[in-house]
Design a protein around this motif. Structure first.
Motif, PDB file in Angstrom:
ATOM      1  N   VAL A  22      47.592  27.498  36.726  1.00 26.69           N
ATOM      2  CA  VAL A  22      46.157  27.737  36.828  1.00 26.69           C
ATOM      3  C   VAL A  22      45.557  27.769  35.423  1.00 26.69           C
ATOM      4  O   VAL A  22      46.255  28.024  34.457  1.00 26.69           O
ATOM      5  N   SER A  23      44.275  27.501  35.306  1.00 25.17           N
ATOM      6  CA  SER A  23      43.626  27.462  33.992  1.00 25.17           C
ATOM      7  C   SER A  23      42.734  28.674  33.777  1.00 25.17           C
ATOM      8  O   SER A  23      43.008  29.518  32.921  1.00 25.17           O
ATOM      9  N   HIS A  24      41.684  28.783  34.558  1.00 24.60           N
ATOM     10  CA  HIS A  24      40.745  29.895  34.398  1.00 24.60           C
ATOM     11  C   HIS A  24      41.459  31.231  34.547  1.00 24.60           C
ATOM     12  O   HIS A  24      41.308  32.122  33.710  1.00 24.60           O
ATOM     13  N   LEU A  25      42.268  31.354  35.596  1.00 22.79           N
ATOM     14  CA  LEU A  25      42.990  32.608  35.824  1.00 22.79           C
ATOM     15  C   LEU A  25      44.044  32.847  34.754  1.00 22.79           C
ATOM     16  O   LEU A  25      44.380  33.991  34.469  1.00 22.79           O
TER      17      LEU A  25
ATOM     18  N   ASP B 227      36.979  38.790  27.801  1.00 25.65           N
ATOM     19  CA  ASP B 227      36.403  39.693  28.804  1.00 25.65           C
ATOM     20  C   ASP B 227      37.500  40.545  29.434  1.00 25.65           C
ATOM     21  O   ASP B 227      37.315  41.743  29.683  1.00 25.65           O
TER      22      ASP B 227
ATOM     23  N   SER C 252      37.911  31.821  21.550  1.00 31.33           N
ATOM     24  CA  SER C 252      37.149  31.323  22.691  1.00 31.33           C
ATOM     25  C   SER C 252      36.212  30.231  22.182  1.00 31.33           C
ATOM     26  O   SER C 252      35.742  30.285  21.041  1.00 31.33           O
TER      27      SER C 252
ATOM     28  N   GLY D  66      34.180  35.030  26.371  1.00 34.70           N
ATOM     29  CA  GLY D  66      34.904  34.168  27.292  1.00 34.70           C
ATOM     30  C   GLY D  66      35.883  34.954  28.138  1.00 34.70           C
ATOM     31  O   GLY D  66      36.027  36.181  28.023  1.00 34.70           O
ATOM     32  N   VAL D  67      36.586  34.218  28.982  1.00 34.00           N
ATOM     33  CA  VAL D  67      37.409  34.818  30.035  1.00 34.00           C
ATOM     34  C   VAL D  67      38.507  35.717  29.471  1.00 34.00           C
ATOM     35  O   VAL D  67      38.686  36.856  29.910  1.00 34.00           O
TER      36      VAL D  67
ATOM     37  N   LYS E 250      43.745  32.223  31.523  1.00 36.80           N
ATOM     38  CA  LYS E 250      43.071  32.874  30.400  1.00 36.80           C
ATOM     39  C   LYS E 250      42.819  34.346  30.712  1.00 36.80           C
ATOM     40  O   LYS E 250      43.066  35.224  29.875  1.00 36.80           O
ATOM     41  N   HIS E 251      42.317  34.600  31.912  1.00 34.44           N
ATOM     42  CA  HIS E 251      42.035  35.972  32.314  1.00 34.44           C
ATOM     43  C   HIS E 251      43.304  36.826  32.285  1.00 34.44           C
ATOM     44  O   HIS E 251      43.309  37.945  31.753  1.00 34.44           O
TER      45      HIS E 251
ATOM     46  N   SER F 266      46.659  28.353  23.455  1.00 28.39           N
ATOM     47  CA  SER F 266      46.555  27.104  24.196  1.00 28.39           C
ATOM     48  C   SER F 266      47.082  25.965  23.326  1.00 28.39           C
ATOM     49  O   SER F 266      47.300  26.124  22.122  1.00 28.39           O
TER      50      SER F 266
ATOM     51  N   SER G 101      33.308  29.781  23.403  1.00 26.29           N
ATOM     52  CA  SER G 101      32.018  30.464  23.327  1.00 26.29           C
ATOM     53  C   SER G 101      32.107  31.617  22.339  1.00 26.29           C
ATOM     54  O   SER G 101      33.141  32.258  22.202  1.00 26.29           O
TER      55      SER G 101
END
Length: 262
Positions: free
Chosen positions: A204-207, A89, A8, A85-86, A209-210, A168, A10
């Protein structure tokens, strides 16, 4: 099965006390020399007046860059505590069952711009460095790691079992699937996440990673050990709609699309 994760950007705020990283004791000792080279170059560039520009970050991350100056002495913690990070988490390592954590310590690798590859239990300090950057004297980091990392990952994959590639782009570039031995590349599956709305699909990007974090958690909790791409699709398909695409060319990975509907 081997799961490859990106780090991540972060990192957890380091504790005030603790033992420093023992670079020689991290997993994959064949990476030790490359790790020390990156560590020295990162410390040097982080002390420069133009450190933020060199590392490609804004002023809001100045404190994180300043931490790079104390990497030799800063408290180290297990990688699964350092990365936040996502994705992490969603993986939520601390709440995995005891057996799932045991499996994860053997089956999960985090690909890192500073350390090359880590197992979740490897103890490292928080740092700021991205694989898509470069450092003076070393040049592009992905190229720096490409000399040794593909062989390390191929050896970690062993003779059987699927390689679940959740990295990634910049971290794939440090060890492209095409650089793996033929038999390892043939067992590698890149996980892609698509959103489907009214019959139309988009990346999708954020989703993504999740969802990759959730997929990793699901595989560990299920004690899944698929030996092939179709077996991986069957396991993941027990939780999400999943579609498998064969490699587009020799040396390319399979692609597993995890579909999020709605």
């Amino acid at each position: 099965m081997l799961v490859l994760l990106p780090p991540s950007e972060s990192k957890a705020v380091p504790p005030k006390r603790g033992t420093a990283v023992a670079v020689d004791q991290l997993s994959f000792p064949e990476l030790t020399d490359l790790r020390k080279q990156v560590l020295e170059a990162l410390t040097e560039v982080s002390a420069r007046p133009d450190a933020l520009e060199r590392l490609g970050v804004g002023a809001s991350l100045a404190d994180e860059v300043a931490r790079n100056l104390t990497l030799h002495t800063a408290p180290a913690r297990p990688a699964h505590q350092v990365y936040t990070g996502v994705l992490y988490d969603a993986l939520d390592w601390a709440t995995l069952s005891t057996e799932a954590r045991r499996r994860g310590n053997k089956r999960v690798l985090v690909i890192s711009a500073l350390w090359g590859a880590l197992r979740p239990g490897d103890k490292v300090p928080s740092y700021r460095l991205s694989m898509d950057g470069e450092l003076p004297t070393l040049g592009p980091l992905a190229r720096h790691w490409r000399s040794e990392l593909p062989g390390v990952l191929a050896a970690a994959a062993g003779k059987r079992g699927v390689i679940v590639d959740c990295r990634s782009g910049p971290y794939v570039a440090a060890a492209p699937v095409s650089s793996f031995p033929t038999d390892v590349a043939a067992r590698t599956v890149a996980v892609r996440v698509l959103r489907e709305t009214d019959g139309r699909r988009s990346v999708v990007s954020h989703l993504a990673k999740h969802t990759r974090g959730e997929v990793t958690r699901y595989l560990l909790e299920q004690d899944a050990d698929p030996r092939s791409a179709p077996e991986l699709q069957e396991v993941v398909g027990g939780r999400w709609p999943a579609e498998l695409t064969e490699p587009a060319r020799p040396g390319a990975p399979w692609t597993l699309d995890v579909i999020l509907r709605g």
